[in-house]
Design an enzyme around this catalytic site. Structure first.
Site, PDB file in Angstrom:
ATOM      1  N   ASN A  91      -4.805 -10.031  -4.403  1.00 16.78           N
ATOM      2  CA  ASN A  91      -4.548  -9.444  -2.920  1.00 16.78           C
ATOM      3  C   ASN A  91      -4.103  -7.999  -3.197  1.00 16.78           C
ATOM      4  OD1 ASN A  91      -2.326 -10.385  -4.215  1.00 16.78           O
ATOM      5  ND2 ASN A  91      -1.569 -11.322  -2.418  1.00 16.78           N
ATOM      6  N   LYS A  94      -0.083   4.376  -8.403  1.00 15.81           N
ATOM      7  CA  LYS A  94      -0.060   5.637  -8.775  1.00 15.81           C
ATOM      8  C   LYS A  94       1.433   5.989  -9.333  1.00 15.81           C
ATOM      9  CE  LYS A  94       1.185  10.169  -7.535  1.00 15.81           C
ATOM     10  NZ  LYS A  94       1.234  11.543  -7.094  1.00 15.81           N
ATOM     11  N   GLN A 101       2.266  -5.715  -3.131  1.00 16.94           N
ATOM     12  CA  GLN A 101       2.647  -5.934  -1.846  1.00 16.94           C
ATOM     13  C   GLN A 101       4.050  -5.163  -1.382  1.00 16.94           C
ATOM     14  OE1 GLN A 101       1.647  -9.532  -3.296  1.00 16.94           O
ATOM     15  NE2 GLN A 101      -0.443  -8.515  -3.127  1.00 16.94           N
ATOM     16  N   ARG A 129      -5.879   0.443   8.006  1.00 12.14           N
ATOM     17  CA  ARG A 129      -4.624   0.121   8.156  1.00 12.14           C
ATOM     18  C   ARG A 129      -4.236   0.599   9.333  1.00 12.14           C
ATOM     19  NH1 ARG A 129      -4.005   2.496   2.213  1.00 12.14           N
ATOM     20  NH2 ARG A 129      -4.773   0.642   1.003  1.00 12.14           N
ATOM     21  N   LYS A 181       2.419   2.419  -5.063  1.00 13.20           N
ATOM     22  CA  LYS A 181       3.114   1.880  -6.260  1.00 13.20           C
ATOM     23  C   LYS A 181       2.292   2.042  -7.661  1.00 13.20           C
ATOM     24  CE  LYS A 181       3.310  -2.176  -4.594  1.00 13.20           C
ATOM     25  NZ  LYS A 181       3.033  -1.983  -3.026  1.00 13.20           N
ATOM     26  N   SER A 227       5.884  12.258  -3.563  1.00 11.50           N
ATOM     27  CA  SER A 227       4.307  12.267  -4.220  1.00 11.50           C
ATOM     28  C   SER A 227       3.572  12.886  -3.117  1.00 11.50           C
ATOM     29  CB  SER A 227       4.153  10.916  -4.448  1.00 11.50           C
ATOM     30  OG  SER A 227       2.791  10.631  -4.705  1.00 11.50           O
ATOM     31  N   GLY A 250      -4.075  -4.045  -4.325  1.00  8.64           N
ATOM     32  CA  GLY A 250      -5.029  -3.156  -4.881  1.00  8.64           C
ATOM     33  C   GLY A 250      -4.331  -1.828  -5.001  1.00  8.64           C
ATOM     34  N   HIS A 251      -4.588  -1.555  -6.246  1.00  8.40           N
ATOM     35  CA  HIS A 251      -3.842  -0.293  -7.021  1.00  8.40           C
ATOM     36  C   HIS A 251      -5.012   0.726  -7.442  1.00  8.40           C
ATOM     37  CE1 HIS A 251      -0.105  -3.029  -7.850  1.00  8.40           C
ATOM     38  NE2 HIS A 251      -0.327  -2.672  -6.575  1.00  8.40           N
ATOM     39  N   THR A 252      -4.847   2.069  -6.633  1.00  7.61           N
ATOM     40  CA  THR A 252      -5.970   2.959  -7.122  1.00  7.61           C
ATOM     41  C   THR A 252      -4.980   3.776  -7.709  1.00  7.61           C
ATOM     42  OG1 THR A 252      -6.852   2.501  -4.901  1.00  7.61           O
ATOM     43  CG2 THR A 252      -7.451   4.408  -6.124  1.00  7.61           C
ATOM     44  N   GLY A 290      -0.327  13.522  -3.227  1.00  9.95           N
ATOM     45  CA  GLY A 290      -1.606  13.280  -3.590  1.00  9.95           C
ATOM     46  C   GLY A 290      -1.790  12.329  -4.619  1.00  9.95           C
ATOM     47  N   ASP A 306       0.689  -1.274  -0.132  1.00  9.25           N
ATOM     48  CA  ASP A 306       0.012  -0.144  -0.056  1.00  9.25           C
ATOM     49  C   ASP A 306       0.803   1.216  -0.041  1.00  9.25           C
ATOM     50  OD1 ASP A 306      -2.035  -1.700   0.594  1.00  9.25           O
ATOM     51  OD2 ASP A 306      -1.787  -1.745   2.448  1.00  9.25           O
ATOM     52  N   THR A 348      -6.191 -11.424   2.749  1.00 11.35           N
ATOM     53  CA  THR A 348      -7.096 -10.861   1.977  1.00 11.35           C
ATOM     54  C   THR A 348      -8.181 -11.876   1.710  1.00 11.35           C
ATOM     55  OG1 THR A 348      -6.061 -11.291   0.040  1.00 11.35           O
ATOM     56  CG2 THR A 348      -5.715  -9.162   1.016  1.00 11.35           C
TER      57      THR A 348
HETATM   58  P1  IMP Z   1      -2.607 -12.774   1.329  1.00 10.21           P
HETATM   59  O1  IMP Z   1      -1.666 -12.254   0.455  1.00 10.21           O
HETATM   60  O2  IMP Z   1      -3.971 -12.522   0.883  1.00 10.21           O
HETATM   61  O3  IMP Z   1      -2.303 -14.122   1.545  1.00 10.21           O
HETATM   62  O4  IMP Z   1      -2.419 -12.238   2.951  1.00 10.21           O
HETATM   63  C1  IMP Z   1      -0.960 -12.174   3.744  1.00 10.21           C
HETATM   64  C2  IMP Z   1      -0.868 -11.001   4.419  1.00 10.21           C
HETATM   65  O5  IMP Z   1      -0.420  -9.990   3.348  1.00 10.21           O
HETATM   66  C3  IMP Z   1      -2.023 -10.102   4.942  1.00 10.21           C
HETATM   67  O6  IMP Z   1      -1.243  -9.416   6.215  1.00 10.21           O
HETATM   68  C4  IMP Z   1      -2.442  -9.174   4.139  1.00 10.21           C
HETATM   69  O7  IMP Z   1      -3.243  -8.009   4.606  1.00 10.21           O
HETATM   70  C5  IMP Z   1      -1.150  -8.951   3.565  1.00 10.21           C
HETATM   71  N1  IMP Z   1      -1.268  -8.255   2.224  1.00 10.21           N
HETATM   72  C6  IMP Z   1      -1.720  -8.948   0.965  1.00 10.21           C
HETATM   73  N2  IMP Z   1      -1.780  -8.075  -0.210  1.00 10.21           N
HETATM   74  C7  IMP Z   1      -1.535  -6.678   0.389  1.00 10.21           C
HETATM   75  C8  IMP Z   1      -1.608  -5.701  -0.376  1.00 10.21           C
HETATM   76  O8  IMP Z   1      -1.497  -5.293  -1.533  1.00 10.21           O
HETATM   77  N3  IMP Z   1      -1.228  -4.615   0.563  1.00 10.21           N
HETATM   78  C9  IMP Z   1      -1.022  -4.606   1.806  1.00 10.21           C
HETATM   79  N4  IMP Z   1      -1.076  -5.760   2.281  1.00 10.21           N
HETATM   80  C10 IMP Z   1      -1.098  -7.019   1.787  1.00 10.21           C
END
Ligand code: IMP
Length: 437
Positions: free
Chosen positions: A38, A18, A226, A307, A16, A415, A40-42, A417, A13, A130
């Site tokens: 898993n 952006k 990640q 978070r 990356k 960065s 999430g890129h906004t 914003g 988070d 996730t």
């Molecule tokens: P998993 O990747 O869903 O198996 O989750 C394993 C750990 O990685 C957990 O603590 C999730 O919250 C964290 N995690 C997985 N993907 C992300 C991400 O894109 N951003 C932040 N934490 C992540």
């Protein structure tokens, strides 16, 4: 063969997506190499928000091709929905712009159910995943029972293999995890048939595509998901994800030689956040932590969870820089710190009175470390409209230059914003500037 790897230097988070979107105005190819939905890129372009979890963030640049490498685990329905959402928003997504490596593994219903059932069964010892089936899908890859995208080409064999896998996984759910969750074969099969007709044309040889692109001196950006502290091997195990998130994973995840990596950009927030369970030495469980969460809108893109927030951790950052050979750092969300009277950076960990050389391997030890901080005066001025490094408030510049100094890695991008315009380069950012028009 100019290539740039963008990795998360904290717990994910970091912003990356952006940065990749920003750094691809002049890139030819953008490739994902690990993880799955898993991530999430906004992205915010002209006030319009786009949320991506599988398709590389370069998709909003019309002249950039996007690649999902073999190291990614692909939930076919998520992919289908993302392709449709982009197409409905007028983004040109077609097989000449998006290529999925034929060796990438699928995330299926039973992976998601196992992930959920395990988390529920763990009670207090949850990882906080996730719940999207990432771990179970990588397990199947390692145990050689996983199903690859290429297998969508031979449905007869696939049906047999899926039936066998599902039988075993349902037994595991019922007997070992004592869960009531069960995957349904016909439902899964119908889903696969539905997505197959759309995604088949996108499946190709991404490793060869990338090799040719690099041979032809095309500009390639590898987009990490990640962050370093979630790396399966070097992260805060077991509170990690199930893939390697450090720069070396580009080679195994995309099928290119390690010598093809020219430059590694580490992305870090101006503070630290973590979502999910696990040790977090600089966590702020007070009003300042709440302030950062609210001002920084620190809610997960994938799960919506709040978070956890804390101060910038230079000990963990030095490790991230070393593990990935980071050449330069981009610091994001600097605006969130505006208005704080005092700001801190953790520069040392102590355990039982002894200074540690590195982040300890055991989560139980990391839980106990005592962080030592240096303190800075904050700044009150807003960063809105800042277009040059020297326009940043003097205390903000001092904060950034101290980070560079104690980590031994230059901060070349900042960065402040979500919009593309809220990004500035220092004079040392010449390599990454090649990727921007
Ligand atoms: P998993 O990747 O869903 O198996 O989750 C394993 C750990 O990685 C957990 O603590 C999730 O919250 C964290 N995690 C997985 N993907 C992300 C991400 O894109 N951003 C932040 N934490 C992540």
């Amino acid at each position: 063969m100019p290539s740039l790897v963008v990795i998360g230097a904290q717990w994910g988070d970091e912003g990356k997506g952006k940065l990749v979107d920003y750094l691809t105005s002049n890139a030819d190819v953008v490739a994902r190499f690990q993880g799955g939905n898993n991530a999430g890129h906004t992205l915010v372009v002209d006030g319009v928000k786009t949320k991506l979890s599988l398709v590389p963030s370069g998709i909003l640049r019309p002249n950039t091709r996007c690649v999902i490498g073999a190291g990614v685990v692909v939930d076919p329905e998520v992919l289908l929905n993302e392709i449709r959402m982009l197409q409905e928003a007028g983004v040109d997504v077609n097989p000449s712009r998006l290529v999925l490596d034929r060796n990438a593994h699928l995330i299926l219903d039973y992976h998601r159910l196992i992930d959920q059932a395990r988390e529920d069964a763990r009670g207090d010892r949850k990882i906080g995943t996730t719940r999207s089936g990432i771990g179970p899908a990588y397990e199947d890859r390692a145990s050689r029972t996983g199903i690859r995208l290429a297998e969508l080409n031979s449905m007869e064999e696939l049906r047999e293999k899926l039936a066998e896998n599902m039988k075993q996984r349902n037994l595991y759910l019922a007997r070992v995890l004592e869960s009531e969750l069960q995957a349904n074969f016909e439902e899964q099969w119908a889903k696969l048939e539905r997505v197959r007709s759309v995604i088949l044309p996108y499946i190709g040889n991404a490793s060869l595509l990338l090799y040719n692109a690099l041979e032809h001196e095309e500009k390639v950006v590898f987009e990490g998901a990640q962050g370093t502290l979630l790396d399966q091997t070097f992260g805060t195990f077991p509170y990690v994800t199930s893939s390697n998130t450090i720069a070396g994973a580009v080679s195994t995840g995309c099928g290119i030689g390690p010598g093809s990596i020219d430059h590694v950009l580490g992305v870090a927030k101006a503070y630290t956040t973590r979502v999910g369970q696990g040790p977090f030495p600089t966590e702020l469980r007070d009003q300042v932590g709440q302030y950062l969460a609210e001002k920084g809108a620190e809610f997960g893109t994938v799960t919506g969870r709040q978070r956890r927030c804390g101060w910038f951790d230079a000990v963990a950052m030095r490790r991230a820089v070393r593990l990935s050979g980071v050449n330069a750092l981009a610091i994001t969300k600097l605006d969130v710190l505006c208005g704080l009277e005092k700001i801190k950076i953790c520069i040392k960990y102590k355990l039982n009175g002894q200074e540690l050389e590195d982040v300890p391997a055991l989560a139980s030890e990391l839980e106990k470390v005592e962080p030592e901080y240096i303190e800075f005066d904050g700044w009150q001025d807003t960063l809105e409209g800042v277009t040059k490094w020297h326009h940043l408030p003097v205390n903000a510049r001092f904060y950034l230059s101290t980070i560079s100094e104690i980590i031994g890695c230059p901060v070349t991008i900042v960065s402040f914003g979500a919009e593309r315009e809220s990004t500035i380069f220092s004079s040392g950012a010449s390599y990454v500037k090649n990727f921007v028009k």
